[in-house]
Design a protein around this motif. Structure first.
Motif, PDB file in Angstrom:
ATOM      1  N   VAL A   1       0.856  -1.206   0.000  1.00 25.55           N
ATOM      2  CA  VAL A   1       0.000   0.000   0.000  1.00 25.55           C
ATOM      3  C   VAL A   1       0.880   1.240   0.000  1.00 25.55           C
ATOM      4  CG1 VAL A   1      -2.044  -1.070   1.036  1.00 25.55           C
ATOM      5  CG2 VAL A   1      -0.353   0.014   2.526  1.00 25.55           C
ATOM      6  N   LYS A   2       0.419   2.246  -0.700  1.00 29.12           N
ATOM      7  CA  LYS A   2       1.249   3.434  -0.941  1.00 29.12           C
ATOM      8  C   LYS A   2       1.004   4.548   0.080  1.00 29.12           C
ATOM      9  CE  LYS A   2       2.387   1.408  -4.832  1.00 29.12           C
ATOM     10  NZ  LYS A   2       3.277   0.258  -4.633  1.00 29.12           N
ATOM     11  N   CYS A   3       0.023   4.368   0.934  1.00 27.36           N
ATOM     12  CA  CYS A   3      -0.259   5.402   1.935  1.00 27.36           C
ATOM     13  C   CYS A   3      -0.223   4.776   3.320  1.00 27.36           C
ATOM     14  CB  CYS A   3      -1.629   6.035   1.677  1.00 27.36           C
ATOM     15  SG  CYS A   3      -1.701   6.830   0.063  1.00 27.36           S
ATOM     16  N   ARG A   4       0.186   5.586   4.282  1.00 27.31           N
ATOM     17  CA  ARG A   4       0.381   5.071   5.638  1.00 27.31           C
ATOM     18  C   ARG A   4      -0.950   4.716   6.308  1.00 27.31           C
ATOM     19  NH1 ARG A   4       1.998   8.211  11.157  1.00 27.31           N
ATOM     20  NH2 ARG A   4       2.441   6.331  12.356  1.00 27.31           N
ATOM     21  N   PRO A   5      -1.072   3.495   6.780  1.00 29.59           N
ATOM     22  CA  PRO A   5      -2.232   3.183   7.628  1.00 29.59           C
ATOM     23  C   PRO A   5      -2.056   3.915   8.961  1.00 29.59           C
ATOM     24  CG  PRO A   5      -1.284   1.183   6.684  1.00 29.59           C
ATOM     25  CD  PRO A   5      -0.295   2.290   6.458  1.00 29.59           C
ATOM     26  N   PRO A   6      -3.077   4.624   9.418  1.00 31.06           N
ATOM     27  CA  PRO A   6      -2.922   5.437  10.630  1.00 31.06           C
ATOM     28  C   PRO A   6      -2.433   4.599  11.805  1.00 31.06           C
ATOM     29  CG  PRO A   6      -5.171   5.597   9.747  1.00 31.06           C
ATOM     30  CD  PRO A   6      -4.427   4.641   8.871  1.00 31.06           C
ATOM     31  N   GLY A   7      -1.488   5.165  12.548  1.00 28.84           N
ATOM     32  CA  GLY A   7      -0.947   4.458  13.703  1.00 28.84           C
ATOM     33  C   GLY A   7      -0.237   3.171  13.323  1.00 28.84           C
ATOM     34  N   ASN A   8       0.125   3.043  12.072  1.00 33.43           N
ATOM     35  CA  ASN A   8       0.797   1.824  11.560  1.00 33.43           C
ATOM     36  C   ASN A   8      -0.050   0.568  11.747  1.00 33.43           C
ATOM     37  OD1 ASN A   8       2.872   3.492  10.938  1.00 33.43           O
ATOM     38  ND2 ASN A   8       4.214   2.816  12.598  1.00 33.43           N
ATOM     39  N   ARG A   9      -1.353   0.742  11.719  1.00 35.47           N
ATOM     40  CA  ARG A   9      -2.204  -0.454  11.773  1.00 35.47           C
ATOM     41  C   ARG A   9      -2.023  -1.254  10.480  1.00 35.47           C
ATOM     42  NH1 ARG A   9      -5.867   0.217   8.002  1.00 35.47           N
ATOM     43  NH2 ARG A   9      -7.085   2.122   7.740  1.00 35.47           N
ATOM     44  N   ASN A  10      -2.564  -2.472  10.495  1.00 32.70           N
ATOM     45  CA  ASN A  10      -2.519  -3.285   9.272  1.00 32.70           C
ATOM     46  C   ASN A  10      -3.324  -2.627   8.171  1.00 32.70           C
ATOM     47  OD1 ASN A  10      -1.141  -5.270  10.600  1.00 32.70           O
ATOM     48  ND2 ASN A  10      -2.932  -6.538  10.973  1.00 32.70           N
ATOM     49  N   PRO A  11      -2.857  -2.699   6.934  1.00 33.56           N
ATOM     50  CA  PRO A  11      -3.728  -2.268   5.833  1.00 33.56           C
ATOM     51  C   PRO A  11      -4.947  -3.182   5.763  1.00 33.56           C
ATOM     52  CG  PRO A  11      -1.548  -2.939   5.014  1.00 33.56           C
ATOM     53  CD  PRO A  11      -1.568  -3.209   6.488  1.00 33.56           C
ATOM     54  N   GLU A  12      -6.097  -2.595   5.505  1.00 32.75           N
ATOM     55  CA  GLU A  12      -7.318  -3.400   5.422  1.00 32.75           C
ATOM     56  C   GLU A  12      -7.454  -3.978   4.009  1.00 32.75           C
ATOM     57  OE1 GLU A  12     -10.351  -0.724   6.769  1.00 32.75           O
ATOM     58  OE2 GLU A  12      -9.538  -0.724   8.817  1.00 32.75           O
ATOM     59  N   PRO A  13      -8.248  -5.042   3.887  1.00 30.53           N
ATOM     60  CA  PRO A  13      -8.340  -5.699   2.570  1.00 30.53           C
ATOM     61  C   PRO A  13      -8.764  -4.750   1.451  1.00 30.53           C
ATOM     62  CG  PRO A  13      -9.284  -7.102   4.261  1.00 30.53           C
ATOM     63  CD  PRO A  13      -8.950  -5.812   4.945  1.00 30.53           C
TER      64      PRO A  13
END
Ligand code: URA
Length: 321
Positions: A216-228
């Protein structure tokens, strides 16, 4: 007087190839549009008859592969149903794979690129997803534009596309940008990035020799897992990047990269160290550098994986081992 002997033609032809590769490199590095001096090019092609055909090929395939490597097949759309899974860079949980997504995506306000030759690609379709064409990284980046395809756009500071050699023989794929990457717009520049840079050096490469990007090219907030849905929205761009680069080897860093590219939810502990094939490209899954920072005892296994990659690529260990 013009020298149009076959030898001179070959020399010029090779020179043209070198110049084109160099300009493509510069274009990717500096994000500038490639400017070709059409008059000079015409003069050049007139100067030796055998160059005409070669020049026509070069022009017609301005974004085509260097001839040494076969054209990679198109990125496939992700599988329709895969179980979602919470984020973890570590090896502990079996992982996610994205839900279905169309390979051709609608454009999002991206201006038509000036230098892209007209193609039969439908307007807004993802470069490389139609007609078997090979896109450039620059085209793919332009298609991403100011991406709003998933909700990560609302919290990101910068989209992190990827960096490095657009003709790299070796590509590293991570999970997604963290805080530092989000701030700088460059992948792997935080603590995990420092370790990755050392690993690359130990393999006998400079960072600029290889290409580095993320699922994924954008940061998931708080470094959470990227969602499906986030993986699904971004994955076609990753696949297009690999079509553009056509590396000899992909190193998938951690379970997200490995499981997404391979469409295989086997835990990374079992995937790592075993060669797989991704669209005809050899793929080595290994541990993510962030996991290695937390579990330094696993570095030995990761180094074994990288040594297997070096063997395939004919590399000797570098000075920063
Ligand atoms: N972790 C990743 O997976 N990617 C980055 O770019 C940085 C950290």
């Amino acid at each position: 007087m013009i020298d149009d002997t076959p030898e001179a033609s070959q020399d010029l032809s090779a020179l043209l190839d070198d110049v084109r590769r160099h300009l493509l490199w510069q274009e990717e590095a500096a994000g500038r549009v490639l400017m070709i001096d059409a008059k000079a090019a015409l003069e050049l092609q007139r100067s030796a008859p055998s160059l005409r055909a070669r020049f026509a090929r070069t022009q017609g395939a301005a974004d085509a592969a260097p001839p040494a490597r076969p054209e990679a097949p198109l990125p496939r759309p992700p599988l329709a149903s895969q179980a979602p899974e919470p984020r973890s860079i570590g090896p502990e949980r079996p992982g996610p794979v994205a839900p279905a997504v169309a390979a051709g995506l609608p454009g999002h306000g991206v201006a038509a690129p000036a230098r892209v030759p007209p193609t039969s690609r439908p307007a807004g379709a993802l470069p490389g997803a139609a007609n078997g064409e090979r896109p450039t990284l620059d085209e793919i980046r332009r298609e991403l534009g100011d991406c709003q395809r998933c909700k990560l756009c609302s919290t990101r500071k910068n989209l992190v596309f990827g960096s490095g050699n657009p003709r790299a023989e070796l590509v590293f794929v991570g999970e997604g940008p963290g805080e530092h990457e989000d701030l700088q717009g460059v992948p792997f520049v935080g603590a995990a990035g420092d370790l990755l840079t050392k690993m690359i050096g130990a393999m006998g490469y400079r960072r600029d020799d290889v290409y580095i990007c993320n699922v994924v090219k954008c940061r998931p907030p708080g470094n959470r897992n990227p969602e499906p849905e986030e993986v699904a929205a971004c994955e076609p761009f990753l696949r297009a990047q690999l079509v553009a680069i056509q590396p000899k080897v992909v190193v998938a860093l951690g379970k997200f990269a490995a499981q997404t590219l391979l469409r295989d939810s086997t835990p990374i502990t079992r995937l790592r160290g075993n060669w797989r094939t991704y669209e005809g490209i050899q793929l080595m899954p290994t541990f993510h550098p962030a996991y290695l920072l937390r579990s330094p005892a696993e570095k030995r296994k990761a180094w074994e994986d990288l040594q297997a990659v070096m063997k395939v690529l004919g590399k000797q260990p570098g000075s920063r081992a």
